[in-house]
Design a protein around this motif. Structure first.
Motif, PDB file in Angstrom:
ATOM      1  N   LEU A 192       1.253  -6.556   6.679  1.00 44.49           N
ATOM      2  CA  LEU A 192       1.470  -6.240   5.271  1.00 44.49           C
ATOM      3  C   LEU A 192       1.938  -4.804   5.055  1.00 44.49           C
ATOM      4  O   LEU A 192       2.736  -4.539   4.146  1.00 44.49           O
ATOM      5  N   ALA A 196       5.250  -3.948   3.034  1.00 41.58           N
ATOM      6  CA  ALA A 196       5.161  -3.086   1.854  1.00 41.58           C
ATOM      7  C   ALA A 196       6.083  -1.879   1.990  1.00 41.58           C
ATOM      8  O   ALA A 196       6.730  -1.460   1.024  1.00 41.58           O
ATOM      9  N   LEU A 250      -2.385 -10.946  -1.745  1.00 40.36           N
ATOM     10  CA  LEU A 250      -1.817  -9.623  -1.496  1.00 40.36           C
ATOM     11  C   LEU A 250      -2.644  -8.513  -2.142  1.00 40.36           C
ATOM     12  O   LEU A 250      -3.323  -8.738  -3.151  1.00 40.36           O
ATOM     13  N   ARG A 252      -3.355  -5.325  -4.496  1.00 40.08           N
ATOM     14  CA  ARG A 252      -2.869  -5.000  -5.836  1.00 40.08           C
ATOM     15  C   ARG A 252      -2.915  -3.493  -6.048  1.00 40.08           C
ATOM     16  O   ARG A 252      -3.935  -2.880  -5.716  1.00 40.08           O
ATOM     17  N   TRP A 254       1.065  -4.770  -5.614  1.00 42.51           N
ATOM     18  CA  TRP A 254       1.906  -5.071  -4.469  1.00 42.51           C
ATOM     19  C   TRP A 254       3.319  -4.539  -4.741  1.00 42.51           C
ATOM     20  O   TRP A 254       3.904  -4.852  -5.778  1.00 42.51           O
TER      21      TRP A 254
END
Length: 300
Positions: A192, A196, A250, A252, A254
């Motif tokens: 992730l 991101a 996901l 927050r 995101w």
């Protein structure tokens, strides 16, 4: 001339081959005058462009009429846009998620396969297809997705001739070791932070470019093409490896949803610019593809 005020090092890295594909017009041609002009703004040399065109023609991907900056390239494949073109369904699903139109039902979709070494090529292709569709490995030969991609996986497996080696199953109580919380599972299975980071880069680029557009008010046709290609490249770089996990899984906030909103706003501002005198007589396929893909969902 620097067509926007972001640092040179912040520009997307765009291979010359990708640029040629991105400049394919709706009539299947590439104007090499535009190609050299855009390449120049992207920091590419004329020699890079000449060598790339020669390779593409040798490979049979394009034919060439004329020479130098007055030549016309014609794409042999009708849909040629290169890897810069988005998967429209993938992008639309992302925007539906961003607008709360695709809530997660709590189901994990799992795929297990054991393809023999004698079929290594097919096995590798199936693995790549799973990764492209947003699935991730849990352990050897077992992949998981939070999205219902079974039909697409089956189509790939059938095409590769390995469908009999693939097991399909769903679960609402996935657990790895002691971890069964969906958010923690997602953070453990998918990278992730990397995903991101790519979205943060897209957001920064789109915001800076939109600010430049608002200050300039107009750009030459070459500058418009250059910005369109750069935005498309950043968008594709962020989206292509994105598994589009449901928002419920996901962190927050995101950055993906923010980046897509800014990209949409930047694209809309770019398309709203007055038509420049040196604009292509036939629009780029890239404009239509992205215009279709990032349009707001119906009813929004």
């Amino acid at each position: 001339m620097n067509h926007r005020d972001t640092p040179e090092t912040d520009r997307p890295e765009i291979p010359t081959r990708l640029l040629v594909h991105a400049l394919v017009r709706e009539d299947g041609t590439v104007d090499t005058g535009e190609l050299y002009a855009v390449a120049g703004l992207l920091g590419m040399t004329d020699q890079q462009v000449r060598l790339c065109v020669k390779r593409l023609v040798t490979e049979g991907r394009f034919t060439q009429e004329g020479r130098g900056r007055k030549a016309v390239l014609r794409a042999v494949a009708a849909g040629a846009t290169g890897a810069i073109a988005p998967d429209a369904d993938h992008v639309r699903h992302a925007y539906r998620q961003d607008h709360g139109l695709a809530p997660w039902d709590g189901t994990w979709h799992l795929f297990a396969f054991a393809v023999p070494e004698s079929r290594r090529t097919a096995r590798d292709a199936l693995r790549e297809a799973l990764l492209h569709l947003g699935a991730a490995p849990v352990q050897g030969g077992l992949y998981v997705s939070a999205n219902p991609i079974a039909e697409l996986v089956e189509a790939h497996a059938r095409h590769l001739g390995v469908l009999d080696s693939v097991t399909f199953l769903t679960s609402t109580d996935l657990r790895i070791g002691d971890t069964d919380d969906p958010r923690l599972l997602a953070a453990a299975i998918w990278p992730l932070d990397e995903i991101a980071g790519r979205h943060e880069r897209l957001a920064d680029f789109a915001r800076a470019s939109a600010g430049h557009l608002s200050r300039e008010g107009s750009l030459s046709g070459t500058e418009q093409l250059t910005l369109a290609v750069e935005l498309a490249a950043e968008f594709t770089r962020a989206m292509t490896p994105d598994p589009l996990l449901p928002p419920e899984l996901l962190p927050r906030p995101w950055p993906g949803s923010r980046a897509r909103r800014l990209a949409q706003e930047c694209w809309t501002a770019l398309r709203a610019l007055p038509t420049a005198q040196d604009a292509p007589t036939s629009p780029l396929r890239l404009f239509r593809i992205y215009g279709d893909a990032i349009a707001p969902p119906a009813g929004q």
